[in-house]
Every structure is written in structure tokens, then in C-alpha cells.
Design a protein around this motif. Sequence first.
Motif, PDB file in Angstrom:
ATOM      1  N   GLU A   7      24.868 -56.634 -37.911  1.00  0.00           N
ATOM      2  CA  GLU A   7      24.978 -56.486 -36.458  1.00  0.00           C
ATOM      3  C   GLU A   7      25.229 -55.013 -36.148  1.00  0.00           C
ATOM      4  N   ALA A   8      24.234 -54.368 -35.609  1.00  0.00           N
ATOM      5  CA  ALA A   8      24.308 -52.940 -35.316  1.00  0.00           C
ATOM      6  C   ALA A   8      23.274 -52.597 -34.266  1.00  0.00           C
ATOM      7  N   ASP A   9      23.486 -51.476 -33.585  1.00  0.00           N
ATOM      8  CA  ASP A   9      22.574 -50.988 -32.566  1.00  0.00           C
ATOM      9  C   ASP A   9      21.868 -49.758 -33.121  1.00  0.00           C
ATOM     10  N   ILE A  10      20.543 -49.748 -33.098  1.00  0.00           N
ATOM     11  CA  ILE A  10      19.812 -48.655 -33.743  1.00  0.00           C
ATOM     12  C   ILE A  10      19.859 -47.355 -32.946  1.00  0.00           C
ATOM     13  N   ILE A  11      20.486 -47.350 -31.761  1.00  0.00           N
ATOM     14  CA  ILE A  11      20.679 -46.058 -31.094  1.00  0.00           C
ATOM     15  C   ILE A  11      21.932 -45.366 -31.635  1.00  0.00           C
ATOM     16  N   ASP A  12      22.770 -46.102 -32.363  1.00  0.00           N
ATOM     17  CA  ASP A  12      23.924 -45.523 -33.048  1.00  0.00           C
ATOM     18  C   ASP A  12      23.496 -45.092 -34.448  1.00  0.00           C
ATOM     19  N   PRO A  13      24.307 -44.263 -35.121  1.00  0.00           N
ATOM     20  CA  PRO A  13      23.971 -43.932 -36.519  1.00  0.00           C
ATOM     21  C   PRO A  13      23.773 -45.203 -37.336  1.00  0.00           C
ATOM     22  N   LEU A  14      22.719 -45.233 -38.135  1.00  0.00           N
ATOM     23  CA  LEU A  14      22.431 -46.437 -38.913  1.00  0.00           C
ATOM     24  C   LEU A  14      23.542 -46.704 -39.915  1.00  0.00           C
ATOM     25  N   PRO A  15      23.845 -47.973 -40.177  1.00  0.00           N
ATOM     26  CA  PRO A  15      24.934 -48.313 -41.105  1.00  0.00           C
ATOM     27  C   PRO A  15      24.726 -47.693 -42.480  1.00  0.00           C
ATOM     28  N   GLN A  16      25.817 -47.241 -43.079  1.00  0.00           N
ATOM     29  CA  GLN A  16      25.740 -46.616 -44.398  1.00  0.00           C
ATOM     30  C   GLN A  16      25.256 -47.577 -45.468  1.00  0.00           C
ATOM     31  N   ARG A  17      25.481 -48.867 -45.255  1.00  0.00           N
ATOM     32  CA  ARG A  17      25.002 -49.823 -46.253  1.00  0.00           C
ATOM     33  C   ARG A  17      23.482 -49.803 -46.347  1.00  0.00           C
ATOM     34  N   LEU A  18      22.817 -49.216 -45.337  1.00  0.00           N
ATOM     35  CA  LEU A  18      21.369 -48.994 -45.412  1.00  0.00           C
ATOM     36  C   LEU A  18      21.049 -47.589 -45.893  1.00  0.00           C
ATOM     37  N   THR A  19      21.665 -46.601 -45.245  1.00  0.00           N
ATOM     38  CA  THR A  19      21.287 -45.213 -45.510  1.00  0.00           C
ATOM     39  C   THR A  19      21.811 -44.689 -46.842  1.00  0.00           C
ATOM     40  N   ALA A  20      23.016 -45.129 -47.237  1.00  0.00           N
ATOM     41  CA  ALA A  20      23.621 -44.599 -48.464  1.00  0.00           C
ATOM     42  C   ALA A  20      23.350 -45.463 -49.681  1.00  0.00           C
ATOM     43  N   SER A  21      22.825 -46.643 -49.478  1.00  0.00           N
ATOM     44  CA  SER A  21      22.568 -47.543 -50.601  1.00  0.00           C
ATOM     45  C   SER A  21      21.400 -47.043 -51.446  1.00  0.00           C
ATOM     46  N   ARG A  22      21.499 -47.271 -52.735  1.00  0.00           N
ATOM     47  CA  ARG A  22      20.404 -46.938 -53.634  1.00  0.00           C
ATOM     48  C   ARG A  22      19.401 -48.085 -53.770  1.00  0.00           C
ATOM     49  N   ASP A  23      19.691 -49.178 -53.108  1.00  0.00           N
ATOM     50  CA  ASP A  23      18.766 -50.315 -53.162  1.00  0.00           C
ATOM     51  C   ASP A  23      17.454 -49.941 -52.478  1.00  0.00           C
ATOM     52  N   PRO A  24      16.338 -50.347 -53.054  1.00  0.00           N
ATOM     53  CA  PRO A  24      15.042 -49.982 -52.474  1.00  0.00           C
ATOM     54  C   PRO A  24      14.752 -50.752 -51.188  1.00  0.00           C
ATOM     55  N   ILE A  25      14.012 -50.117 -50.307  1.00  0.00           N
ATOM     56  CA  ILE A  25      13.457 -50.761 -49.114  1.00  0.00           C
ATOM     57  C   ILE A  25      11.960 -50.482 -49.131  1.00  0.00           C
ATOM     58  N   ASP A  26      11.160 -51.516 -49.021  1.00  0.00           N
ATOM     59  CA  ASP A  26       9.715 -51.370 -49.110  1.00  0.00           C
ATOM     60  C   ASP A  26       9.038 -51.306 -47.747  1.00  0.00           C
ATOM     61  N   GLU A  27       9.576 -52.054 -46.780  1.00  0.00           N
ATOM     62  CA  GLU A  27       8.942 -52.145 -45.464  1.00  0.00           C
ATOM     63  C   GLU A  27      10.008 -52.150 -44.377  1.00  0.00           C
ATOM     64  N   ILE A  28       9.704 -51.476 -43.276  1.00  0.00           N
ATOM     65  CA  ILE A  28      10.590 -51.485 -42.106  1.00  0.00           C
ATOM     66  C   ILE A  28       9.755 -51.865 -40.887  1.00  0.00           C
TER      67      ILE A  28
ATOM     68  N   THR B 221       6.650 -53.745 -58.163  1.00  0.00           N
ATOM     69  CA  THR B 221       6.192 -55.114 -58.353  1.00  0.00           C
ATOM     70  C   THR B 221       7.346 -56.062 -58.073  1.00  0.00           C
ATOM     71  N   GLY B 222       7.038 -57.352 -57.983  1.00  0.00           N
ATOM     72  CA  GLY B 222       8.072 -58.335 -57.706  1.00  0.00           C
ATOM     73  C   GLY B 222       8.355 -58.465 -56.234  1.00  0.00           C
ATOM     74  N   GLY B 223       9.461 -59.124 -55.908  1.00  0.00           N
ATOM     75  CA  GLY B 223       9.807 -59.370 -54.518  1.00  0.00           C
ATOM     76  C   GLY B 223      10.138 -58.085 -53.783  1.00  0.00           C
ATOM     77  N   LYS B 224       9.602 -57.913 -52.597  1.00  0.00           N
ATOM     78  CA  LYS B 224       9.850 -56.713 -51.806  1.00  0.00           C
ATOM     79  C   LYS B 224      11.078 -56.918 -50.930  1.00  0.00           C
ATOM     80  N   THR B 225      11.594 -55.805 -50.413  1.00  0.00           N
ATOM     81  CA  THR B 225      12.694 -55.829 -49.457  1.00  0.00           C
ATOM     82  C   THR B 225      12.183 -55.291 -48.129  1.00  0.00           C
ATOM     83  N   ALA B 226      12.386 -56.056 -47.077  1.00  0.00           N
ATOM     84  CA  ALA B 226      11.921 -55.675 -45.749  1.00  0.00           C
ATOM     85  C   ALA B 226      13.096 -55.614 -44.796  1.00  0.00           C
ATOM     86  N   VAL B 227      13.146 -54.558 -43.989  1.00  0.00           N
ATOM     87  CA  VAL B 227      14.110 -54.441 -42.899  1.00  0.00           C
ATOM     88  C   VAL B 227      13.401 -54.854 -41.613  1.00  0.00           C
TER      89      VAL B 227
END
Length: 345
Positions: free
Chosen positions: A62-83, A6-12
Motif C-alpha cells: 500500500e503506497a502512493d507512487i507520487i511519494d518516494p517508492l518503497p525501499q522494499r522495491l528500490t533497495a531490494s536485490r530481487d529481480p523485476i522483469d516487468e512493470i 528463465t523461469g517465473g518472472k516478477t511483475a510489478v
Amino acid sequence: MRNVRTGGKTAVVAGGAGFLGSHLCDRLIADGARVICIDNMLTGRPENLRQFEREPRFTLIEADIIDPLPQRLTASRDPIDEIFNLACAASPPHYQAAPEHTMLTSVVGTHQLLGLAAGKGARFMLASTSEVYGDPDVHPQPETYRGNVNPIGPRACYDEGKRAAESLASDAIRARRVDARIARIFNTYGPRMQPDDGRVVSNVICQALSGRDITVYGSGEQTRSFCYVSDLIEGFIRLMACEKELPGPINLGNPQELTVNELVRLVMAHLGADSTVTTKPLPVDDPRRRRPDITRSQTYLGWSPTVTLEAGLAATCAYFVERSADLRKPPAEAAVNDAVEAGLL
């Protein structure tokens, strides 16, 4: 399992600094979401994101998605609801400038973002394209039509890349790894289009405003269906929010069909232009007709476009009129013309 909170969602939003991506970021922020924009800035523009400079709910990576995704996305425990995966150059001169990169963006990038969605329990949307239908033998084009694409032609890096991305998303759906949906986007126009992107609406408007001849390829009787950007973004939002079981990809576009010659006349009338119209040969693999069957979007999303072509062109012309000084700079159109002469447009 899909993340539900519930509450505000996080979208990538991958490709969030581009034409469509920046409008989607606008809408998500307005709806109360936190937005993480990923963009390599190859075709995205910083000025499309200036409205977020003091927005605490907006983050740019600022990143290119053909490279490994940034750790601030993959390693973070913060939730992501939509991509939302909108990352890929979508106009011929841009995607042909680096065809291998275009293909990898669709294939490797989609694979990596699907993995992120699976790990986060996020819902995923792939921005695919009407180009998966190629030069269609079926008209209008329903989602069940498998297309007529040249797999080795000058447009293949984009067309086949998106077809492969759809396959990856469909496999993830069948395996129940990701709650994914696929939007097949038809010609879209509106503010923030780039004057050098090679699309017919921006080409005609920019040539008319700069006093140059308007170039029509072939007879000009080939047809397109033009959807205004706000209508398309509404389609994205509804598709992502849809809780019904979808039958597969969903066409998002305006079923109003008109010829390129008719579009030229409308733009010239709106701008009061008296440009001369010149013709050049039709580009390789250029579709003769293009019109979406939107039965699925109406049935499953309750979506149909609402902005008339007249209103949409007025807003788009106004956007370019404000920037008319930039249209007199020759390099941008020269790049487009080079692409046309090479058979890429």
C-alpha cells in the motif's frame, strides 16, 4: 539493459487493486508470474484482491507512487522483469475529486516507475488512454493523430497528465534507458467496475437495476466503442511480450462503434428493464465520437477483441445483479450526479 531470465518472472502492477489492475494481476498469476501490486487504495478496492489472500506469489504494497517508492522495491536485490503502470483514477468523478493528485500520479508516478524500470532492467508498460485524442476531429482515431484536447478544461488533469506521461515514456525509449511501450486504452467494461465510477456502462446498468431513471447526456447520439476487460488484458500481455520494434503508442479497444442510445436499449433489453430515459446537457469537452483504429495492434501484436458486446454485457450485468442490493444506496449515485451537474462527466 533489459533483464532477461528463465523461469517465473516478477511483475510489478501499479494500480493493481483497481478494475483493470486486478484483472491483470489475475492473468499474471495464472500465467505463473510473481506479482507485486502497488496501490494507494484511493480508487482500488481490497475485495478485488481477495483471491490472493493465500497466494504466495502475490504481494500487496500500500503506497502512493507520487511519494518516494518503497525501499522494499528500490533497495531490494530481487529481480523485476516487468512493470505495468496502471495507477491513476480513470473515471471523471474520481479523477476530478483531486485533480492535482491525478496529474501528479501520471507525471511524477510515471517518472518514478520509469526510474525503477531503468534500475532493474525491467520492461515497462504505460496504461495511457484514448482521452489523449480529446474530442477528435479525425475518425476513427489512429495513433498518428495528435488529438484535440482542451488543456485547461475540467478533464485536463487526466487527459494532459496522460499526454505528459506518454512524453516521459517516449523520451526514455529514445534515450534507450527503458524498454517501454504505451497502450492507449479505449472504453473498457466488465466485472469489478465500481457502480459510482461515472462510466456509461456501469451507470446505465446500475440505474436500470435499481429502478431509477436512466440518464442520457446530450442527444445520446454520441458514440463509444466498448472493449470487454478480458480482451484488453490480453492486449496488455501481448504488448508487454512483443519483441518487435514498435512504431509508438498502440491503441487497444474494440472498433465496434455504437451510440449511447443503442447501448441503453441493449442493456434494458438484457435486464428486462422498463426504466424511463431522461436527458441532461452534454458535459464539457465530452467527445462526440470515439472509435479506435487498431491496425497497429493487429499488425504488431496479432491482437483483435474477440468478446462480443452481447456476451460482455451479459457477464457485466450478471456481476451487478449479484450486487444489486448495494445499488439502492443513494450516496454513490449522488456523487456521480454532483459531478455531472458540475460539468465533470
